[in-house]
Motif scaffolding. Sequence first.
Motif, PDB file in Angstrom:
ATOM      1  N   MET A 133       0.798  -1.220   0.000  1.00 27.02           N
ATOM      2  CA  MET A 133       0.000   0.000   0.000  1.00 27.02           C
ATOM      3  C   MET A 133       0.837   1.281   0.000  1.00 27.02           C
ATOM      4  SD  MET A 133      -2.899  -1.077  -0.500  1.00 27.02           S
ATOM      5  CE  MET A 133      -3.562   0.580  -0.596  1.00 27.02           C
ATOM      6  N   ILE A 134       2.061   1.229   0.482  1.00 26.06           N
ATOM      7  CA  ILE A 134       2.898   2.445   0.489  1.00 26.06           C
ATOM      8  C   ILE A 134       3.070   3.016  -0.922  1.00 26.06           C
ATOM      9  CG2 ILE A 134       5.249   3.306   0.873  1.00 26.06           C
ATOM     10  CD1 ILE A 134       5.285   1.569   3.441  1.00 26.06           C
ATOM     11  N   PRO A 135       3.518   2.217  -1.917  1.00 23.75           N
ATOM     12  CA  PRO A 135       3.621   2.777  -3.272  1.00 23.75           C
ATOM     13  C   PRO A 135       2.256   3.148  -3.869  1.00 23.75           C
ATOM     14  CG  PRO A 135       4.118   0.423  -3.282  1.00 23.75           C
ATOM     15  CD  PRO A 135       4.065   0.842  -1.867  1.00 23.75           C
ATOM     16  N   VAL A 136       1.208   2.400  -3.518  1.00 22.53           N
ATOM     17  CA  VAL A 136      -0.134   2.715  -4.023  1.00 22.53           C
ATOM     18  C   VAL A 136      -0.571   4.104  -3.556  1.00 22.53           C
ATOM     19  CG1 VAL A 136      -2.594   2.134  -3.804  1.00 22.53           C
ATOM     20  CG2 VAL A 136      -0.927   0.334  -4.286  1.00 22.53           C
ATOM     21  N   VAL A 137      -0.339   4.399  -2.271  1.00 23.39           N
ATOM     22  CA  VAL A 137      -0.709   5.704  -1.716  1.00 23.39           C
ATOM     23  C   VAL A 137       0.062   6.818  -2.411  1.00 23.39           C
ATOM     24  CG1 VAL A 137      -0.600   7.136   0.374  1.00 23.39           C
ATOM     25  CG2 VAL A 137      -1.440   4.788   0.520  1.00 23.39           C
ATOM     26  N   LEU A 138       1.339   6.594  -2.682  1.00 22.75           N
ATOM     27  CA  LEU A 138       2.157   7.603  -3.357  1.00 22.75           C
ATOM     28  C   LEU A 138       1.719   7.811  -4.808  1.00 22.75           C
ATOM     29  CD1 LEU A 138       5.695   6.696  -1.976  1.00 22.75           C
ATOM     30  CD2 LEU A 138       4.454   8.831  -1.599  1.00 22.75           C
ATOM     31  N   ILE A 139       1.409   6.717  -5.501  1.00 19.75           N
ATOM     32  CA  ILE A 139       0.947   6.830  -6.903  1.00 19.75           C
ATOM     33  C   ILE A 139      -0.393   7.554  -6.964  1.00 19.75           C
ATOM     34  CG2 ILE A 139       0.151   5.513  -8.907  1.00 19.75           C
ATOM     35  CD1 ILE A 139       2.240   3.338  -8.072  1.00 19.75           C
ATOM     36  N   ALA A 140      -1.299   7.200  -6.045  1.00 21.59           N
ATOM     37  CA  ALA A 140      -2.607   7.869  -6.003  1.00 21.59           C
ATOM     38  C   ALA A 140      -2.439   9.359  -5.702  1.00 21.59           C
ATOM     39  CB  ALA A 140      -3.490   7.214  -4.938  1.00 21.59           C
ATOM     40  N   ARG A 141      -1.519   9.691  -4.808  1.00 22.24           N
ATOM     41  CA  ARG A 141      -1.226  11.092  -4.485  1.00 22.24           C
ATOM     42  C   ARG A 141      -0.690  11.825  -5.713  1.00 22.24           C
ATOM     43  NH1 ARG A 141      -2.049  15.734  -1.663  1.00 22.24           N
ATOM     44  NH2 ARG A 141      -0.133  16.914  -1.456  1.00 22.24           N
ATOM     45  N   PHE A 142       0.204  11.166  -6.447  1.00 20.50           N
ATOM     46  CA  PHE A 142       0.777  11.764  -7.664  1.00 20.50           C
ATOM     47  C   PHE A 142      -0.316  12.082  -8.679  1.00 20.50           C
ATOM     48  CE2 PHE A 142       2.498  11.252 -11.972  1.00 20.50           C
ATOM     49  CZ  PHE A 142       3.526  12.192 -11.958  1.00 20.50           C
ATOM     50  N   ILE A 143      -1.241  11.153  -8.873  1.00 15.72           N
ATOM     51  CA  ILE A 143      -2.344  11.364  -9.828  1.00 15.72           C
ATOM     52  C   ILE A 143      -3.287  12.455  -9.320  1.00 15.72           C
ATOM     53  CG2 ILE A 143      -4.371  10.293 -10.896  1.00 15.72           C
ATOM     54  CD1 ILE A 143      -2.790   7.620 -10.793  1.00 15.72           C
ATOM     55  N   ALA A 144      -3.583  12.432  -8.007  1.00 17.02           N
ATOM     56  CA  ALA A 144      -4.546  13.373  -7.430  1.00 17.02           C
ATOM     57  C   ALA A 144      -4.068  14.821  -7.477  1.00 17.02           C
ATOM     58  CB  ALA A 144      -4.855  12.978  -5.983  1.00 17.02           C
ATOM     59  N   ALA A 170       6.519  21.171  -9.079  1.00 12.30           N
ATOM     60  CA  ALA A 170       5.463  21.286  -8.065  1.00 12.30           C
ATOM     61  C   ALA A 170       4.799  19.950  -7.777  1.00 12.30           C
ATOM     62  CB  ALA A 170       4.410  22.310  -8.516  1.00 12.30           C
ATOM     63  N   VAL A 171       4.519  19.176  -8.824  1.00 15.63           N
ATOM     64  CA  VAL A 171       3.811  17.900  -8.638  1.00 15.63           C
ATOM     65  C   VAL A 171       4.672  16.928  -7.821  1.00 15.63           C
ATOM     66  CG1 VAL A 171       2.845  15.873  -9.795  1.00 15.63           C
ATOM     67  CG2 VAL A 171       2.433  18.156 -10.733  1.00 15.63           C
ATOM     68  N   ALA A 172       5.963  16.869  -8.127  1.00 14.94           N
ATOM     69  CA  ALA A 172       6.861  15.967  -7.384  1.00 14.94           C
ATOM     70  C   ALA A 172       6.939  16.350  -5.908  1.00 14.94           C
ATOM     71  CB  ALA A 172       8.257  16.000  -8.003  1.00 14.94           C
ATOM     72  N   VAL A 173       7.061  17.655  -5.629  1.00 12.02           N
ATOM     73  CA  VAL A 173       7.163  18.111  -4.242  1.00 12.02           C
ATOM     74  C   VAL A 173       5.832  17.916  -3.508  1.00 12.02           C
ATOM     75  CG1 VAL A 173       7.575  20.114  -2.745  1.00 12.02           C
ATOM     76  CG2 VAL A 173       8.984  19.761  -4.783  1.00 12.02           C
ATOM     77  N   LEU A 174       4.724  18.205  -4.161  1.00 11.50           N
ATOM     78  CA  LEU A 174       3.407  18.014  -3.547  1.00 11.50           C
ATOM     79  C   LEU A 174       3.144  16.533  -3.265  1.00 11.50           C
ATOM     80  CD1 LEU A 174       1.343  20.552  -5.666  1.00 11.50           C
ATOM     81  CD2 LEU A 174       1.474  20.570  -3.177  1.00 11.50           C
ATOM     82  N   THR A 175       3.641  15.669  -4.152  1.00  9.86           N
ATOM     83  CA  THR A 175       3.464  14.219  -3.957  1.00  9.86           C
ATOM     84  C   THR A 175       4.293  13.728  -2.774  1.00  9.86           C
ATOM     85  OG1 THR A 175       3.061  13.857  -6.318  1.00  9.86           O
ATOM     86  CG2 THR A 175       3.713  11.944  -5.013  1.00  9.86           C
ATOM     87  N   TRP A 176       5.584  14.018  -2.789  1.00 12.34           N
ATOM     88  CA  TRP A 176       6.478  13.507  -1.745  1.00 12.34           C
ATOM     89  C   TRP A 176       6.309  14.259  -0.434  1.00 12.34           C
ATOM     90  CZ3 TRP A 176       8.564   8.958  -1.919  1.00 12.34           C
ATOM     91  CH2 TRP A 176       9.577   8.603  -1.026  1.00 12.34           C
ATOM     92  N   GLY A 177       5.921  15.531  -0.516  1.00 13.90           N
ATOM     93  CA  GLY A 177       5.747  16.338   0.693  1.00 13.90           C
ATOM     94  C   GLY A 177       4.379  16.208   1.323  1.00 13.90           C
ATOM     95  N   GLY A 178       3.517  15.400   0.727  1.00 11.09           N
ATOM     96  CA  GLY A 178       2.169  15.188   1.280  1.00 11.09           C
ATOM     97  C   GLY A 178       2.200  14.146   2.382  1.00 11.09           C
ATOM     98  N   LEU A 179       2.668  14.554   3.556  1.00 10.44           N
ATOM     99  CA  LEU A 179       2.847  13.606   4.662  1.00 10.44           C
ATOM    100  C   LEU A 179       1.529  13.215   5.311  1.00 10.44           C
ATOM    101  CD1 LEU A 179       5.960  15.156   6.471  1.00 10.44           C
ATOM    102  CD2 LEU A 179       5.879  13.707   4.439  1.00 10.44           C
ATOM    103  N   ARG A 180       1.472  11.980   5.780  1.00  7.75           N
ATOM    104  CA  ARG A 180       0.343  11.519   6.597  1.00  7.75           C
ATOM    105  C   ARG A 180       0.780  11.521   8.056  1.00  7.75           C
ATOM    106  NH1 ARG A 180       0.193  10.949   1.048  1.00  7.75           N
ATOM    107  NH2 ARG A 180      -1.951  10.525   0.396  1.00  7.75           N
ATOM    108  N   GLY A 181      -0.191  11.639   8.961  1.00  2.00           N
ATOM    109  CA  GLY A 181       0.179  11.739  10.374  1.00  2.00           C
ATOM    110  C   GLY A 181      -0.886  11.212  11.307  1.00  2.00           C
ATOM    111  N   GLY A 182      -1.022  11.876  12.442  1.00  2.88           N
ATOM    112  CA  GLY A 182      -1.895  11.404  13.515  1.00  2.88           C
ATOM    113  C   GLY A 182      -3.367  11.331  13.157  1.00  2.88           C
ATOM    114  N   ILE A 183      -3.825  12.188  12.238  1.00  5.63           N
ATOM    115  CA  ILE A 183      -5.248  12.179  11.881  1.00  5.63           C
ATOM    116  C   ILE A 183      -5.651  10.828  11.295  1.00  5.63           C
ATOM    117  CG2 ILE A 183      -6.990  13.185  10.341  1.00  5.63           C
ATOM    118  CD1 ILE A 183      -5.584  15.872  10.705  1.00  5.63           C
TER     119      ILE A 183
END
Length: 418
Positions: A331-342, A360-373
């Motif tokens: 799921m880790i790569p799936v979440v990143l690929i979905a983020r890239f498309i989104a 911008a797309v690369a930074v928004l994809t990799w910088g889109g961190l998940r956390g406590g929520i």
Amino acid sequence: MPTLSLFNIAAITITLAASFGYINHRWLRMPISIGLVIIALIASFIVMLVDVVLPDLGIQNAVRLSLAQIDFHETLMKGMLSFLLFAGALHVDIEDLLHRKYAITLMATFGVLISTFLIGFAMFYLTGLIGLDIPLIYCLIFGSLIAPTDPVAVLGILKTVKVPRSLKAKIAGESLFNDGVGVVVFTILVAIATQSPSDDAIGTYEITRLFLLEAGGGAVLGLATGYIAYLALKSIDEYTIEVLITLALVMMSYSLAYALHFSGPIAVVIAGLLIGNRGMRFAMSESTRDHVNKFWTLLDEIMNAALFLIIGFEILAITETATNLAATLLMIPVVLIARFIAVGLPISLLSLKAKYTPGAVAVLTWGGLRGGISVALVLSLPNIPEKESLLAITYGVVIFSIIVQGLTVKKVVEHFVK
């Protein structure tokens, strides 16, 4: 084990956060949120190792029982999050957001929906291949809780990484709003999953109504309470009372939102943007501005430290299996690929009429961190057979996001942003 009082839990959490924060600042020199997670994980693994070597001590079980006394969902979603979101919104320039309103709106709404369904359907297919049978509706629920970026994690990283102002506004703006949208989508999907056969089916009209009521109601409430606080701030010049007014604004807005079934996160973000921009400029003296900024910066740092510490220790409360670990790695790569498309689709469409920062797309994809929520939302699920697996997968994705993405986002920015 005796039940710990709320004060004792707070005392232990703050003491550990201060101790680990000192270790990180003195020797590790990592961003404090990442450093605390890593140190807490190391401490957790030491506890596990001691438990294996000396099982009679029962240390892991004792720590697990202590963690069970902290309702992570209640603590974060109905407590800490309101303060953290307001503190984040307080320092965001609304002019920067308005100049990029189309990109932020598309990523925070359609981007979340695209990610939710891409992740959900991919999870349903991939977990089925490894023998982990999770119903499609709960795969979509996982998609909704992992799709939004976490504003607490994202804003924390932005303090340590230098990015162009236009790109920073997109990252901050999206992270502040998409968690509110994600929580609304999550709530709707859980309602669909848990409805009994005797209940009326939740149709498109009801889903749209719920979405507009939560998101729109939260925005209107935040605007209303924020404006009342603004008028109160403008009428006096006494920093102690004005700091107290901002504190009351956050707590009352969030409480009212929950009572009225509106989005609490969206309400406090709107209120924070109003006070942080118009309130700071026109309703506060220089002395008050300084005290308000210092108060909310300090509160933000303390709560961030406590939150990321708890995230690191949550591994002790998770039942990990080989199947869950395999699902996490899938799921880790799936979440990143979905983020890239989104983020790629909205930016690509809007770039036909406007110029966007290269990379911008690369930074928004990799910088889109998940956390406590994400962790808090999965813990709020009813006690279903799939909950342990969903919790383990969510935790794995969040830890990868905070540590791996968080530590390398600076290099991604340096490489892609020219």
